[in-house]
Design a protein around this motif. Structure first.
Motif, PDB file in Angstrom:
ATOM      1  N   ASP A  33      38.234  37.213  36.930  1.00 32.00           N
ATOM      2  CA  ASP A  33      37.132  37.182  37.886  1.00 32.00           C
ATOM      3  C   ASP A  33      36.346  35.876  37.739  1.00 32.00           C
ATOM      4  OD1 ASP A  33      35.387  37.468  35.700  1.00 32.00           O
ATOM      5  OD2 ASP A  33      35.004  39.583  36.097  1.00 32.00           O
ATOM      6  N   ALA A  34      35.256  35.743  38.473  1.00 34.38           N
ATOM      7  CA  ALA A  34      34.461  34.507  38.480  1.00 34.38           C
ATOM      8  C   ALA A  34      33.853  34.200  37.114  1.00 34.38           C
ATOM      9  CB  ALA A  34      33.361  34.594  39.540  1.00 34.38           C
ATOM     10  N   GLU A  35      33.659  35.221  36.297  1.00 33.93           N
ATOM     11  CA  GLU A  35      33.088  35.020  34.961  1.00 33.93           C
ATOM     12  C   GLU A  35      34.160  34.827  33.893  1.00 33.93           C
ATOM     13  OE1 GLU A  35      30.677  38.488  34.516  1.00 33.93           O
ATOM     14  OE2 GLU A  35      29.200  37.797  35.973  1.00 33.93           O
ATOM     15  N   GLY A  36      35.434  34.807  34.332  1.00 35.15           N
ATOM     16  CA  GLY A  36      36.526  34.601  33.389  1.00 35.15           C
ATOM     17  C   GLY A  36      37.055  35.856  32.736  1.00 35.15           C
ATOM     18  N   HIS A  37      36.528  37.022  33.117  1.00 30.99           N
ATOM     19  CA  HIS A  37      37.002  38.286  32.549  1.00 30.99           C
ATOM     20  C   HIS A  37      38.290  38.724  33.228  1.00 30.99           C
ATOM     21  CE1 HIS A  37      32.528  38.599  31.855  1.00 30.99           C
ATOM     22  NE2 HIS A  37      33.040  38.578  30.636  1.00 30.99           N
ATOM     23  N   ARG A  38      39.173  39.308  32.464  1.00 31.81           N
ATOM     24  CA  ARG A  38      40.427  39.819  33.000  1.00 31.81           C
ATOM     25  C   ARG A  38      40.137  41.014  33.924  1.00 31.81           C
ATOM     26  NH1 ARG A  38      45.080  38.385  31.539  1.00 31.81           N
ATOM     27  NH2 ARG A  38      46.925  39.576  31.979  1.00 31.81           N
ATOM     28  N   ARG A  39      40.729  40.992  35.107  1.00 33.30           N
ATOM     29  CA  ARG A  39      40.541  42.087  36.062  1.00 33.30           C
ATOM     30  C   ARG A  39      41.393  43.287  35.660  1.00 33.30           C
ATOM     31  NH1 ARG A  39      40.787  37.788  40.666  1.00 33.30           N
ATOM     32  NH2 ARG A  39      38.593  37.634  41.207  1.00 33.30           N
ATOM     33  N   GLU A  40      40.889  44.460  35.961  1.00 35.43           N
ATOM     34  CA  GLU A  40      41.636  45.686  35.682  1.00 35.43           C
ATOM     35  C   GLU A  40      42.863  45.804  36.586  1.00 35.43           C
ATOM     36  OE1 GLU A  40      41.034  48.324  33.336  1.00 35.43           O
ATOM     37  OE2 GLU A  40      39.902  46.652  32.506  1.00 35.43           O
ATOM     38  N   GLY A  41      42.708  45.389  37.836  1.00 38.37           N
ATOM     39  CA  GLY A  41      43.822  45.480  38.771  1.00 38.37           C
ATOM     40  C   GLY A  41      43.581  44.626  39.998  1.00 38.37           C
ATOM     41  N   VAL A  42      44.666  44.036  40.495  1.00 40.79           N
ATOM     42  CA  VAL A  42      44.632  43.230  41.713  1.00 40.79           C
ATOM     43  C   VAL A  42      45.829  43.669  42.555  1.00 40.79           C
ATOM     44  CG1 VAL A  42      44.814  40.918  42.690  1.00 40.79           C
ATOM     45  CG2 VAL A  42      43.623  41.259  40.514  1.00 40.79           C
ATOM     46  N   GLU A  43      45.562  43.985  43.823  1.00 43.82           N
ATOM     47  CA  GLU A  43      46.636  44.453  44.690  1.00 43.82           C
ATOM     48  C   GLU A  43      46.420  43.932  46.113  1.00 43.82           C
ATOM     49  OE1 GLU A  43      48.432  48.734  46.235  1.00 43.82           O
ATOM     50  OE2 GLU A  43      46.819  48.691  44.760  1.00 43.82           O
ATOM     51  N   VAL A  44      47.432  43.285  46.676  1.00 40.22           N
ATOM     52  CA  VAL A  44      47.376  42.848  48.064  1.00 40.22           C
ATOM     53  C   VAL A  44      47.674  44.068  48.935  1.00 40.22           C
ATOM     54  CG1 VAL A  44      48.363  41.355  49.840  1.00 40.22           C
ATOM     55  CG2 VAL A  44      48.085  40.496  47.494  1.00 40.22           C
ATOM     56  N   LEU A  45      46.687  44.466  49.729  1.00 37.21           N
ATOM     57  CA  LEU A  45      46.824  45.659  50.566  1.00 37.21           C
ATOM     58  C   LEU A  45      47.255  45.344  51.989  1.00 37.21           C
ATOM     59  CD1 LEU A  45      43.665  47.690  49.495  1.00 37.21           C
ATOM     60  CD2 LEU A  45      46.018  47.916  48.666  1.00 37.21           C
ATOM     61  N   ARG A  46      46.828  44.202  52.489  1.00 36.95           N
ATOM     62  CA  ARG A  46      47.150  43.837  53.876  1.00 36.95           C
ATOM     63  C   ARG A  46      47.457  42.351  53.957  1.00 36.95           C
ATOM     64  NH1 ARG A  46      44.976  47.692  57.750  1.00 36.95           N
ATOM     65  NH2 ARG A  46      45.154  49.653  56.628  1.00 36.95           N
ATOM     66  N   ARG A  80      36.384  47.325  35.655  1.00 41.66           N
ATOM     67  CA  ARG A  80      36.085  48.215  34.525  1.00 41.66           C
ATOM     68  C   ARG A  80      34.946  49.138  34.946  1.00 41.66           C
ATOM     69  NH1 ARG A  80      36.585  43.184  32.116  1.00 41.66           N
ATOM     70  NH2 ARG A  80      38.492  43.007  30.910  1.00 41.66           N
ATOM     71  N   GLY A  81      35.012  50.365  34.546  1.00 41.35           N
ATOM     72  CA  GLY A  81      33.955  51.303  34.900  1.00 41.35           C
ATOM     73  C   GLY A  81      34.207  52.028  36.208  1.00 41.35           C
ATOM     74  N   GLY A  82      35.298  51.696  36.892  1.00 46.76           N
ATOM     75  CA  GLY A  82      35.673  52.436  38.092  1.00 46.76           C
ATOM     76  C   GLY A  82      35.284  51.839  39.425  1.00 46.76           C
ATOM     77  N   GLY A  83      34.573  50.723  39.433  1.00 43.95           N
ATOM     78  CA  GLY A  83      34.225  50.084  40.703  1.00 43.95           C
ATOM     79  C   GLY A  83      35.460  49.522  41.407  1.00 43.95           C
ATOM     80  N   VAL A  84      35.412  49.510  42.705  1.00 39.80           N
ATOM     81  CA  VAL A  84      36.516  49.013  43.522  1.00 39.80           C
ATOM     82  C   VAL A  84      35.923  48.164  44.643  1.00 39.80           C
ATOM     83  CG1 VAL A  84      38.416  49.674  45.055  1.00 39.80           C
ATOM     84  CG2 VAL A  84      37.895  51.081  43.077  1.00 39.80           C
ATOM     85  N   HIS A  85      36.551  47.024  44.920  1.00 40.55           N
ATOM     86  CA  HIS A  85      36.148  46.261  46.101  1.00 40.55           C
ATOM     87  C   HIS A  85      37.363  45.545  46.684  1.00 40.55           C
ATOM     88  CE1 HIS A  85      35.550  43.319  42.812  1.00 40.55           C
ATOM     89  NE2 HIS A  85      35.897  42.419  43.711  1.00 40.55           N
ATOM     90  N   ALA A  86      37.316  45.366  47.994  1.00 44.51           N
ATOM     91  CA  ALA A  86      38.389  44.671  48.708  1.00 44.51           C
ATOM     92  C   ALA A  86      37.820  43.386  49.281  1.00 44.51           C
ATOM     93  CB  ALA A  86      38.940  45.542  49.826  1.00 44.51           C
ATOM     94  N   HIS A  87      38.506  42.286  49.019  1.00 43.62           N
ATOM     95  CA  HIS A  87      38.149  41.010  49.622  1.00 43.62           C
ATOM     96  C   HIS A  87      39.010  40.816  50.858  1.00 43.62           C
ATOM     97  CE1 HIS A  87      35.629  39.091  46.528  1.00 43.62           C
ATOM     98  NE2 HIS A  87      36.311  39.849  45.692  1.00 43.62           N
TER      99      HIS A  87
END
Length: 124
Positions: free
Chosen positions: A25-38, A105-112
């Motif tokens: 992520d922008a802070e350099g932390h490893r993301r829990e998951g990344v998935e191209v949906l569309r 982490r913690g269960g949040g989800v967002h789509a860019h």
């Protein structure tokens, strides 16, 4: 759920795509998951970076709070409605967009959502 248009769109769409599909992520932390949906992120970057005007792409984030816990079907439904609204009246072969899901982490989800600012049929 929260939807926000980000003040982006200038500069390299390739850099934006690399961030969206990157492992950190922008802070350099490893993301829990990344998935191209569309869509195809590489195609969006290629189309947007081909454009010669200042605002080449649009960037939107659709975010859910950790307590929301949206299902995959709910996320897909939101993206389907977003697409129908954003490109109302246009056939899918006339616009270039991608949606990339980030799990936190913690269960949040967002789509860019990243979209080239161009009608693929008529051009810029």
């Amino acid at each position: 759920m929260h939807i926000k248009c980000l003040p982006r769109g200038r500069g390299s769409a390739r850099t934006a795509v690399d961030y969206l599909v990157g492992e950190r992520d922008a802070e350099g932390h490893r993301r829990e998951g990344v998935e191209v949906l569309r869509g195809n992120p590489d195609m969006v970057a290629a189309v947007a970076d081909w454009l010669e005007f200042e605002r080449k792409y649009t960037s939107v984030v659709i975010a859910w709070a950790p307590d929301d816990r949206p299902t995959d079907a709910q996320i897909e439904a939101v993206l389907g409605e977003f697409e129908k609204t954003a490109w109302a009246g246009l056939e899918p072969d006339r616009y270039s967009w991608t949606a990339v899901l980030h799990r936190e982490r913690g269960g949040g989800v967002h789509a860019h959502v990243l979209a080239a600012q161009c009608d693929l049929e008529t051009g810029p």
